[in-house]
Write a protein that holds these residues in place. Structure first.
Motif, PDB file in Angstrom:
ATOM      1  N   TRP A  29       0.941  -1.221  -0.171  1.00 10.69           N
ATOM      2  CA  TRP A  29       0.160   0.106   0.187  1.00 10.69           C
ATOM      3  C   TRP A  29       0.844   1.254  -0.050  1.00 10.69           C
ATOM      4  CZ3 TRP A  29      -3.002  -2.148   4.697  1.00 10.69           C
ATOM      5  CH2 TRP A  29      -4.031  -3.446   4.081  1.00 10.69           C
TER       6      TRP A  29
ATOM      7  N   ALA B 139      -5.296   0.513   0.684  1.00 14.01           N
ATOM      8  CA  ALA B 139      -5.811  -0.359   1.597  1.00 14.01           C
ATOM      9  C   ALA B 139      -7.029  -0.715   1.608  1.00 14.01           C
ATOM     10  CB  ALA B 139      -5.265   0.192   3.142  1.00 14.01           C
TER      11      ALA B 139
ATOM     12  N   TRP C 188       0.168  -2.039   9.946  1.00 14.29           N
ATOM     13  CA  TRP C 188      -0.430  -0.755   9.287  1.00 14.29           C
ATOM     14  C   TRP C 188      -0.454   0.269  10.052  1.00 14.29           C
ATOM     15  CZ3 TRP C 188       0.198   1.785   5.404  1.00 14.29           C
ATOM     16  CH2 TRP C 188      -0.442   2.660   4.779  1.00 14.29           C
TER      17      TRP C 188
END
Length: 259
Positions: A21, A246, A213
């Motif tokens: 991402w 994402a 993340w």
């Protein structure tokens, strides 16, 4: 159940998905550097104004509170970047107007999500106030005094650890609610309730990945702030663009209707 209220499927993504991402977000950033960096400049100027106000009014001790609060509300500030990433994915060139006034944002669902995030920010600010008040009887009016207390005293170190733990829990709860729901609302695929439920389901179905993340977002944001806020000019657009990718990878959706 009517179609607008159907819950979309959730994809399982690999552990290295956040790096993918970020790579896609980086590519998008340099496909439209002018408007994306201008968006980052605007955010950096606002952040600098807030920081300068805290410093000049002797309230710099609230900087860490505001920094934590930034992580909570930042996904809403990234709506223009989701719009830019969506347009780039469709082969269109985003303009600054498309990002500052993205289509589909000014509606009740987005307002409800914003209210929820600001409530969480208020909870974090109150918790920080209580933790600080229980940690010291002194009022630190200068940056040097506050940093000396925070970094060189047992009470300050304990305050930092407790504050980080409490702030981390609140920030991750906000992240769980908004990491998918904000770009999903921009895409106009559902209402706020379905978007928030989908966001939570995405996190729970990919918990180790999403923890990674969240860590990357926090670390990059901290780096941007540490560089006298100038780093936010690049870091914030980068993360915002990556967040759109994402969402696209995590949620099984109909063709995005971001146009």
């Amino acid at each position: 159940m009517s179609e607008p209220f159907q819950l979309p499927g959730i994809n399982r993504v690999p552990m290295n998905a956040p790096m993918t991402w970020l790579a896609r977000g980086w590519q998008d950033l340099w496909r439209a550097p002018g408007v994306c960096l201008a968006y980052g400049v605007g955010l950096a100027l606002i952040s600098f104004a807030v920081t300068a106000t805290l410093y000049l009014t002797g309230q710099f001790t609230w900087f860490l509170v505001m920094a934590g609060g930034f992580l909570i509300v930042a996904p809403l500030l990234g709506m223009g970047l989701y719009r830019a990433a969506a347009m780039l994915g469709e082969g269109e060139a985003p303009g600054l107007g498309d990002m500052v006034f993205p289509k589909g944002v000014l509606r009740a669902d987005t307002v409800l999500l914003g209210v929820a995030l600001f409530v969480l920010f208020g909870i974090w600010a109150e918790a920080a106030y209580i933790i600080y008040g229980l940690s010291t009887y002194s009022v630190h009016t200068s940056v040097a005094d506050f940093l000396a207390f925070l970094l060189t005293t047992p009470e300050g170190l304990r305050m930092g650890l407790i504050g980080s733990a409490v702030g981390g829990v609140i920030a991750f709860f906000a992240f769980t609610l908004v990491v998918v729901s904000a770009p999903m609302l921009l895409a106009r695929d559902s209402d706020v309730f379905i978007s928030v439920i989908t966001s939570a389901r995405s996190v729970l179905a990919n918990l180790p990945v999403m923890l990674f993340w969240a860590f990357l977002i926090a670390a990059l944001t901290a780096l941007g702030m540490a560089l006298a806020l100038v780093g936010l000019v690049i870091v914030f657009p980068w993360i915002g663009l990556a967040s759109w990718h994402a969402y696209r990878d995590l949620v099984q959706h109909r063709e995005a209707r971001a146009g």
